[in-house]
Design an enzyme around this catalytic site. Structure first.
Site, short mmCIF file in Angstrom:
data_model
loop_
_atom_site.label_atom_id
_atom_site.label_comp_id
_atom_site.label_asym_id
_atom_site.label_seq_id
_atom_site.Cartn_x
_atom_site.Cartn_y
_atom_site.Cartn_z
N ALA A 138 0.74 -1.22 -0.09
CA ALA A 138 0.03 0.04 0.08
C ALA A 138 0.78 1.26 0.20
CB ALA A 138 -0.82 -0.05 1.18
N PHE A 139 0.46 2.20 -0.67
CA PHE A 139 0.96 3.52 -0.75
C PHE A 139 2.46 3.44 -1.32
CE2 PHE A 139 -1.95 3.65 2.71
CZ PHE A 139 -2.66 4.52 2.04
N ARG A 140 2.92 2.50 -1.92
CA ARG A 140 4.10 2.24 -2.73
C ARG A 140 5.16 1.73 -1.63
NH1 ARG A 140 3.68 2.38 -8.03
NH2 ARG A 140 2.26 3.67 -8.96
N LEU A 141 4.65 1.43 -0.50
CA LEU A 141 5.67 0.84 0.50
C LEU A 141 5.66 -0.71 0.45
CD1 LEU A 141 4.41 2.96 3.50
CD2 LEU A 141 6.42 3.36 2.01
N HIS A 142 6.38 -1.04 -0.68
CA HIS A 142 6.55 -2.36 -1.29
C HIS A 142 7.15 -3.19 -0.20
CE1 HIS A 142 4.90 -0.62 -4.76
NE2 HIS A 142 5.88 -0.09 -5.05
#
Length: 201
Positions: free
Chosen positions: A176-180
């Site tokens: 989520a939110f590019r917090l891979h």
């Protein structure tokens, strides 16, 4: 060692890769075993193309091609390659870097024999990556090869497998939110133990 659970759990990265590929086979519409294969030519110019991965073994990642093709020549020249598997349905990818060796024995014979007759004849007919005057010329060559080789052609001496023996494997999952989530397994040599670290997104 980085703490891992869920889809990242496992003590062998090749087992994790096989598990992810198996999951992708149930969700991807086409070619879940497609990989982007990266090589470099003798001038250091990079090259990348899509090929189909045929097996994830304990020793590495195996695919097949014409040895005279651009990728075949580049793999033979450098002995190194990288690949990426990406699955949109799973929102995951695997990156691999490693050393390359030919698979040119009974295993290659067995895989070649398992292909459709048309594909086996096509392997004989195509001078892969070389200039072609027209599609008609290619089809004429297929017709000629069919007459010569019959219904049970042997594997061409210029066609076989390559195995990428990994020194680095990275597992990536969308967050989520590019917090891979990213975990990379590294080793300096094949006989060394894997070191595992979590990477920033």
């Amino acid at each position: 060692m980085a703490e891992r659970d869920g889809i990242f759990k496992g003590e062998n990265p090749l087992d994790i890769a096989r598990r992810w590929l198996s999951e992708a086979e149930a969700t991807e519409i086409n070619d879940p075993n497609a990989i982007a294969l990266a090589t470099v030519d003798t001038d250091g110019m990079p090259n990348v193309r899509m090929v189909l991965l045929k097996e994830i073994e304990d020793g590495g990642f195996v695919f097949y091609t014409n040895y005279g093709s651009a990728k075949g020549q580049e793999l033979d020249a450098t002995g190194k390659a990288a690949l990426v598997m990406h699955w949109k349905t799973l929102r995951r990818q695997i990156r691999v870097r490693g050393l390359v060796e030919r698979e040119d024995g009974p295993q290659a014979d067995e895989y070649y024999a398992s292909r459709s007759l048309q594909s086996r004849l096509g392997a004989w007919a195509s001078s892969q990556s070389q200039e072609l005057s027209s599609r008609a010329a290619l089809m004429a060559k297929v017709t000629k090869i069919t007459a010569q080789k019959g219904v049970n052609p042997s594997r061409p001496p210029f066609w076989g497998g390559f195995r990428i023996r990994p020194l680095e494997i990275e597992f990536w999952a969308d967050g989520a939110f590019r917090l891979h989530d990213r975990f990379v397994w590294r080793r300096d040599a094949e006989e060394k133990s894997w070191q595992i670290v979590r990477l920033n997104p």
